[in-house]
Write a protein that holds these residues in place. Sequence first.
Motif, PDB file in Angstrom:
ATOM      1  N   MET A  53      -9.074   0.921  -1.338  1.00  0.00           N
ATOM      2  CA  MET A  53      -9.421   0.395  -0.018  1.00  0.00           C
ATOM      3  C   MET A  53     -10.783   0.902   0.436  1.00  0.00           C
ATOM      4  O   MET A  53     -11.573   0.146   1.028  1.00  0.00           O
ATOM      5  N   GLN A  71      -8.745   0.968  15.200  1.00  0.00           N
ATOM      6  CA  GLN A  71      -8.619  -0.059  14.177  1.00  0.00           C
ATOM      7  C   GLN A  71      -8.007  -1.353  14.706  1.00  0.00           C
ATOM      8  O   GLN A  71      -8.429  -2.447  14.311  1.00  0.00           O
ATOM      9  N   PHE A 114       0.852  -1.188   0.000  1.00  0.00           N
ATOM     10  CA  PHE A 114       0.000   0.000   0.000  1.00  0.00           C
ATOM     11  C   PHE A 114       0.887   1.237   0.000  1.00  0.00           C
ATOM     12  O   PHE A 114       1.859   1.328   0.732  1.00  0.00           O
ATOM     13  N   ASP A 165      -4.572   5.374   7.414  1.00  0.00           N
ATOM     14  CA  ASP A 165      -5.249   5.012   6.159  1.00  0.00           C
ATOM     15  C   ASP A 165      -6.025   3.702   6.257  1.00  0.00           C
ATOM     16  O   ASP A 165      -7.019   3.506   5.546  1.00  0.00           O
ATOM     17  N   THR A 166      -5.590   2.776   7.123  1.00  0.00           N
ATOM     18  CA  THR A 166      -6.281   1.479   7.187  1.00  0.00           C
ATOM     19  C   THR A 166      -7.501   1.477   8.112  1.00  0.00           C
ATOM     20  O   THR A 166      -8.052   0.411   8.389  1.00  0.00           O
ATOM     21  N   ARG A 182      -5.647   4.249  -1.663  1.00  0.00           N
ATOM     22  CA  ARG A 182      -6.637   4.642  -0.661  1.00  0.00           C
ATOM     23  C   ARG A 182      -8.050   4.509  -1.226  1.00  0.00           C
ATOM     24  O   ARG A 182      -8.956   3.999  -0.560  1.00  0.00           O
ATOM     25  N   TYR A 189      -0.978  -8.220  10.624  1.00  0.00           N
ATOM     26  CA  TYR A 189      -1.013  -6.759  10.606  1.00  0.00           C
ATOM     27  C   TYR A 189      -1.040  -6.188  12.029  1.00  0.00           C
ATOM     28  O   TYR A 189      -0.371  -5.194  12.331  1.00  0.00           O
ATOM     29  N   LEU A 210     -10.244  -0.473   6.649  1.00  0.00           N
ATOM     30  CA  LEU A 210     -10.360  -1.932   6.708  1.00  0.00           C
ATOM     31  C   LEU A 210     -11.258  -2.367   7.865  1.00  0.00           C
ATOM     32  O   LEU A 210     -11.571  -3.542   7.998  1.00  0.00           O
ATOM     33  N   LEU A 227       1.994  -1.202   6.598  1.00  0.00           N
ATOM     34  CA  LEU A 227       1.807   0.112   5.983  1.00  0.00           C
ATOM     35  C   LEU A 227       3.121   0.908   6.018  1.00  0.00           C
ATOM     36  O   LEU A 227       3.161   2.058   6.414  1.00  0.00           O
TER      37      LEU A 227
END
Length: 386
Positions: free
Chosen positions: A102, A228, A65, A166-167, A99, A201, A170, A147
Amino acid sequence: MKKITITFILSLFGLATFAQEAIKKQAVAILKNQILTEAAWAMKQAPITVTAESSPLSTGGKHDFFSQGDYFWPNPANPTGPYINRDGQSNPNNFVAHRKAMIRFSTIIGALASAYQLTGDEKYVKRSLVHIRAWFVDAETLMNPDLSFAQAVIGSATGRSWGIIDTIHLMEVAQGIIVMQKAKSFDSSILLATKKWFSDYILWLNTSKNGVAEKLAKNNHSTCWVMQVASFAKLCDDQPMLDSLRWRYKNVLLPRQMAVDGSFPLELVRTKPYGYSIFNLDAMTMICQILSVKNDNLWDFETADGKSIKKGITYLHPFIADKSKWTLKPDVMFWENWPVAQPFLLFGANTFKHQNWFDTWKELELKPTNEEVIRNLPIRHGLIWM
């Protein structure tokens, strides 16, 4: 004399959950058509992952990513040198393809999981698996579970801790899988591989230099780190991690970020204080929604000096219901695009049986289209979280 309310009367008879369920039923009635329409669109979509497009600016590989720091621009005094920061001002020329992919993935899974929850039709599960396999299982198209190259800055950083935010997109993928994973058609091998991806992750987020730096950030970035990781750990049933995140919310996030009046001082000093206050409250609200359990209910938690998620919602709600009451300068960008149907209103109303908050939520934009708003609104399919 204490004011007698419907909620108070219900509580006397042990029926307080009735009022909470009433909020959810209202939300279902409002969102049902939107969900089914979006799911019909999602059923027709083919997977697009990070391997579909790449940037020559990335120092990563095909499966990594990549994004650029939103607020960094070429330096007029040195056009070929390192980019400089303009806080709050997004550079429209940045690479954002990964982005967008995703966010699209999140939208698809959120829509399909919502439709499955409403109807029980496993066609939505089967279509979800096509996308889940592409992102997490298929060797040709999967994204690496880190990331390292997110929110890079030309001339100074190939990737930064700030990019981990950014995640957040998810999260609805993880929650959608939680909703659908017990369906007969959910392939067990895909589920196992996907949970392994998220577990890897989580490990990276807790051990890498960028991951640890984001965890220790002082503003909305650390809030979003907890939010997250909580979502991913819930999918993986990682109870030690979930316990540690509850501790972190009560002992680090809430006491250090919230003022006694319910505001977030670190967000108020930014160039977009209104949008960032909303964003951080949404994130803290989702932490409460994800992590609360019977014996450790974060919704009810209050610090020694009276800080709580309820106080945060109570503080910000008047400025959402009537934006003209905001006492600070307007945000430097996207002032006109906020607020929308914020998650903190929906989940706060559902938890505290607060009809007024729900009434504000339903009058706001339920399906925003502005890209900056969507970037800062990871929870767009509320029913899969309730």
